[in-house]
Design a protein around this motif. Structure first.
Motif, PDB file in Angstrom:
ATOM      1  N   ASP A 171       0.799  -1.226   0.000  1.00 45.47           N
ATOM      2  CA  ASP A 171       0.000   0.000   0.000  1.00 45.47           C
ATOM      3  C   ASP A 171       0.829   1.272   0.000  1.00 45.47           C
ATOM      4  N   ASP A 172       2.019   1.212   0.583  1.00 41.98           N
ATOM      5  CA  ASP A 172       2.786   2.437   0.769  1.00 41.98           C
ATOM      6  C   ASP A 172       4.250   2.084   0.976  1.00 41.98           C
ATOM      7  N   ALA A 173       5.053   3.116   1.302  1.00 35.87           N
ATOM      8  CA  ALA A 173       6.487   2.910   1.499  1.00 35.87           C
ATOM      9  C   ALA A 173       6.974   3.647   2.734  1.00 35.87           C
ATOM     10  N   PHE A 174       7.990   3.088   3.358  1.00 34.82           N
ATOM     11  CA  PHE A 174       8.772   3.791   4.364  1.00 34.82           C
ATOM     12  C   PHE A 174      10.043   4.269   3.670  1.00 34.82           C
ATOM     13  N   PHE A 175      10.244   5.582   3.610  1.00 38.78           N
ATOM     14  CA  PHE A 175      11.487   6.105   3.053  1.00 38.78           C
ATOM     15  C   PHE A 175      12.638   5.799   3.998  1.00 38.78           C
ATOM     16  N   VAL A 176      13.784   5.445   3.433  1.00 39.72           N
ATOM     17  CA  VAL A 176      14.966   5.101   4.226  1.00 39.72           C
ATOM     18  C   VAL A 176      16.156   5.905   3.737  1.00 39.72           C
ATOM     19  N   GLN A 177      16.841   6.570   4.674  1.00 40.13           N
ATOM     20  CA  GLN A 177      18.040   7.347   4.363  1.00 40.13           C
ATOM     21  C   GLN A 177      19.115   7.018   5.391  1.00 40.13           C
ATOM     22  N   ASP A 178      20.309   6.683   4.908  1.00 42.35           N
ATOM     23  CA  ASP A 178      21.423   6.313   5.793  1.00 42.35           C
ATOM     24  C   ASP A 178      21.016   5.216   6.771  1.00 42.35           C
ATOM     25  N   GLY A 179      20.214   4.281   6.289  1.00 45.01           N
ATOM     26  CA  GLY A 179      19.834   3.134   7.089  1.00 45.01           C
ATOM     27  C   GLY A 179      18.682   3.358   8.055  1.00 45.01           C
ATOM     28  N   MET A 180      18.156   4.580   8.104  1.00 41.46           N
ATOM     29  CA  MET A 180      17.095   4.901   9.050  1.00 41.46           C
ATOM     30  C   MET A 180      15.832   5.345   8.317  1.00 41.46           C
ATOM     31  N   VAL A 181      14.686   4.995   8.886  1.00 43.91           N
ATOM     32  CA  VAL A 181      13.411   5.415   8.320  1.00 43.91           C
ATOM     33  C   VAL A 181      13.227   6.911   8.549  1.00 43.91           C
ATOM     34  N   THR A 182      12.887   7.636   7.492  1.00 47.11           N
ATOM     35  CA  THR A 182      12.570   9.054   7.658  1.00 47.11           C
ATOM     36  C   THR A 182      11.071   9.229   7.886  1.00 47.11           C
ATOM     37  N   GLU A 183      10.259   8.796   6.915  1.00 46.76           N
ATOM     38  CA  GLU A 183       8.805   8.908   7.038  1.00 46.76           C
ATOM     39  C   GLU A 183       8.149   8.083   5.940  1.00 46.76           C
ATOM     40  N   GLY A 184       6.818   8.097   5.894  1.00 50.57           N
ATOM     41  CA  GLY A 184       6.113   7.443   4.813  1.00 50.57           C
ATOM     42  C   GLY A 184       6.087   8.342   3.590  1.00 50.57           C
ATOM     43  N   SER A 185       5.541   7.853   2.491  1.00 52.13           N
ATOM     44  CA  SER A 185       5.526   8.638   1.261  1.00 52.13           C
ATOM     45  C   SER A 185       4.653   9.879   1.387  1.00 52.13           C
ATOM     46  N   ALA A 186       3.639   9.824   2.265  1.00 58.49           N
ATOM     47  CA  ALA A 186       2.789  10.994   2.500  1.00 58.49           C
ATOM     48  C   ALA A 186       2.333  11.000   3.961  1.00 58.49           C
ATOM     49  N   SER A 187       3.255  10.644   4.853  1.00 59.83           N
ATOM     50  CA  SER A 187       2.866  10.480   6.252  1.00 59.83           C
ATOM     51  C   SER A 187       4.094  10.467   7.151  1.00 59.83           C
ATOM     52  N   ASN A 188       3.868  10.609   8.443  1.00 59.39           N
ATOM     53  CA  ASN A 188       4.918  10.389   9.441  1.00 59.39           C
ATOM     54  C   ASN A 188       4.835   8.946   9.911  1.00 59.39           C
ATOM     55  N   ALA A 189       5.987   8.360  10.266  1.00 58.90           N
ATOM     56  CA  ALA A 189       6.071   6.938  10.594  1.00 58.90           C
ATOM     57  C   ALA A 189       6.397   6.719  12.069  1.00 58.90           C
ATOM     58  N   TYR A 190       5.844   5.617  12.631  1.00 60.76           N
ATOM     59  CA  TYR A 190       5.998   5.313  14.050  1.00 60.76           C
ATOM     60  C   TYR A 190       6.113   3.804  14.249  1.00 60.76           C
ATOM     61  N   ILE A 191       6.777   3.425  15.345  1.00 66.65           N
ATOM     62  CA  ILE A 191       6.712   2.054  15.824  1.00 66.65           C
ATOM     63  C   ILE A 191       6.310   2.092  17.291  1.00 66.65           C
ATOM     64  N   VAL A 192       5.842   0.955  17.793  1.00 62.56           N
ATOM     65  CA  VAL A 192       5.391   0.852  19.176  1.00 62.56           C
ATOM     66  C   VAL A 192       6.107  -0.308  19.853  1.00 62.56           C
ATOM     67  N   LYS A 193       6.673  -0.051  21.028  1.00 59.24           N
ATOM     68  CA  LYS A 193       7.262  -1.088  21.872  1.00 59.24           C
ATOM     69  C   LYS A 193       6.637  -0.948  23.241  1.00 59.24           C
ATOM     70  N   GLY A 194       5.770  -1.884  23.597  1.00 60.51           N
ATOM     71  CA  GLY A 194       5.071  -1.793  24.867  1.00 60.51           C
ATOM     72  C   GLY A 194       4.164  -0.576  24.887  1.00 60.51           C
ATOM     73  N   ASN A 195       4.401   0.303  25.861  1.00 65.13           N
ATOM     74  CA  ASN A 195       3.607   1.535  25.983  1.00 65.13           C
ATOM     75  C   ASN A 195       4.332   2.725  25.373  1.00 65.13           C
ATOM     76  N   ARG A 196       5.436   2.469  24.635  1.00 59.65           N
ATOM     77  CA  ARG A 196       6.288   3.528  24.114  1.00 59.65           C
ATOM     78  C   ARG A 196       6.081   3.705  22.617  1.00 59.65           C
ATOM     79  N   ILE A 197       5.797   4.943  22.228  1.00 62.43           N
ATOM     80  CA  ILE A 197       5.642   5.301  20.815  1.00 62.43           C
ATOM     81  C   ILE A 197       6.941   5.942  20.353  1.00 62.43           C
ATOM     82  N   ILE A 198       7.531   5.402  19.294  1.00 64.18           N
ATOM     83  CA  ILE A 198       8.828   5.878  18.797  1.00 64.18           C
ATOM     84  C   ILE A 198       8.636   6.487  17.413  1.00 64.18           C
TER      85      ILE A 198
END
Length: 287
Positions: A171-198
């Motif tokens: 459906d979409d893409a996660f942009f990657v620069q220097d090995g790290m995710v910057t954002e989605g193609s038209a969105s901000n990107a997040y991951i969740v670990k437990g109760n922590r939003i990164i």
């Protein structure tokens, strides 16, 4: 069905709308834009979009051809004339047309900025099918220009990312620069670990999302932990959950990253709760 649109001071049927072939938005993508969501006929996060528009214009030395009061009135008039219950208002301001093509900016004293607004109806904006199933994303090299914090209409690379995702059955893409995710193609990107939003911190590398700012405020008030740092594709694949935010998607769960399931491979409780929380609170504050 014909829509009423706004073009340089006039309300017109979309079939009659015209701009100059010399408009710099058309020739050079010399333009900025905003998209404001509409739920129940009201504008969501409007003040944030207005503020970011002013910042984008200032960063590019571009003038706004209308006042704040006029801009809000135009949004409301278009929503009313087009009978938009749920949907979007698209706004674009260009550096205008000097009557010819040149790399040098025209004199703003003699070349006024151009402005266009139109609406899009999206009846299931608050409850789209994808919110229940989640979306799948691929990794895609981030080769965009370095000022992604300015919301310009230079959207060719994001479009190519969307098409690559579609070709891969996603459906979409996660942009990657220097090995790290910057954002989605038209969105901000997040991951969740437990109760922590990164999520990645604000910088020139990402768009300063209006939905992002509002959601993080609501999430903090709901006692979620917020960690602003970059993360890798591998971290996203190993996360409990992942999601993206944007004006047209609100909070959208991500259930697969580059071929690997995230968590159970279904929308998780955090993203689901955050989506409910955002819509509930945003609707209360809508104007």
């Amino acid at each position: 069905m014909t829509r009423i649109v706004y073009v340089n001071g006039e309300y017109l049927p979309d079939t009659e709308a015209k701009i100059s072939i010399f408009d710099r938005g058309f020739l050079m993508a010399d333009a900025v834009y905003e998209v404001t969501s509409v739920l129940d006929g009201k504008l969501l996060d409007y003040a944030g979009h207005e503020s970011r528009l002013a910042r984008s214009l200032d960063e590019l030395g571009m003038a706004n051809p209308v006042t704040k009061e006029e801009l809000l009135a135009i949004h409301r008039e278009l929503v009313s004339r087009n009978g938009v219950g749920n949907g979007l208002v698209y706004l674009q301001i260009t550096r205008g047309s000097a009557g010819d093509r040149s790399f040098v900016f025209p004199d703003p004293a003699t070349t006024p900025s151009g402005i266009v607004l139109f609406t899009q109806k999206v009846d299931d904006l608050d409850f789209p099918p994808a919110a229940k199933t989640g979306i799948k994303v691929i990794a895609f090299d981030d080769l965009r220009w370095g000022r992604r914090d300015i919301k310009t209409v230079q959207l060719l690379w994001p479009s190519m990312a969307k098409m690559a995702a579609k070709k891969a059955g996603c459906d979409d893409a996660f942009f990657v620069q220097d090995g790290m995710v910057t954002e989605g193609s038209a969105s901000n990107a997040y991951i969740v670990k437990g109760n922590r939003i990164i999520t990645r911190p604000l910088s020139n590398d990402i768009l300063h999302g209006i939905t992002r700012a509002t959601l993080l405020k609501y999430a903090a008030e709901a006692q979620f932990e917020i960690e602003e740092r970059a993360f890798t594709i591998a971290e996203a694949q190993a996360a409990d959950e992942a999601f993206v935010t944007g004006a047209s998607t609100f909070v959208m769960p991500v259930v697969e990253v580059d071929g690997a399931k995230v968590g159970s491979g279904t929308p998780g409780p955090v993203a689901t709760r955050l989506r409910e929380l955002y819509i509930e609170e945003a609707k209360k504050a809508a104007i």
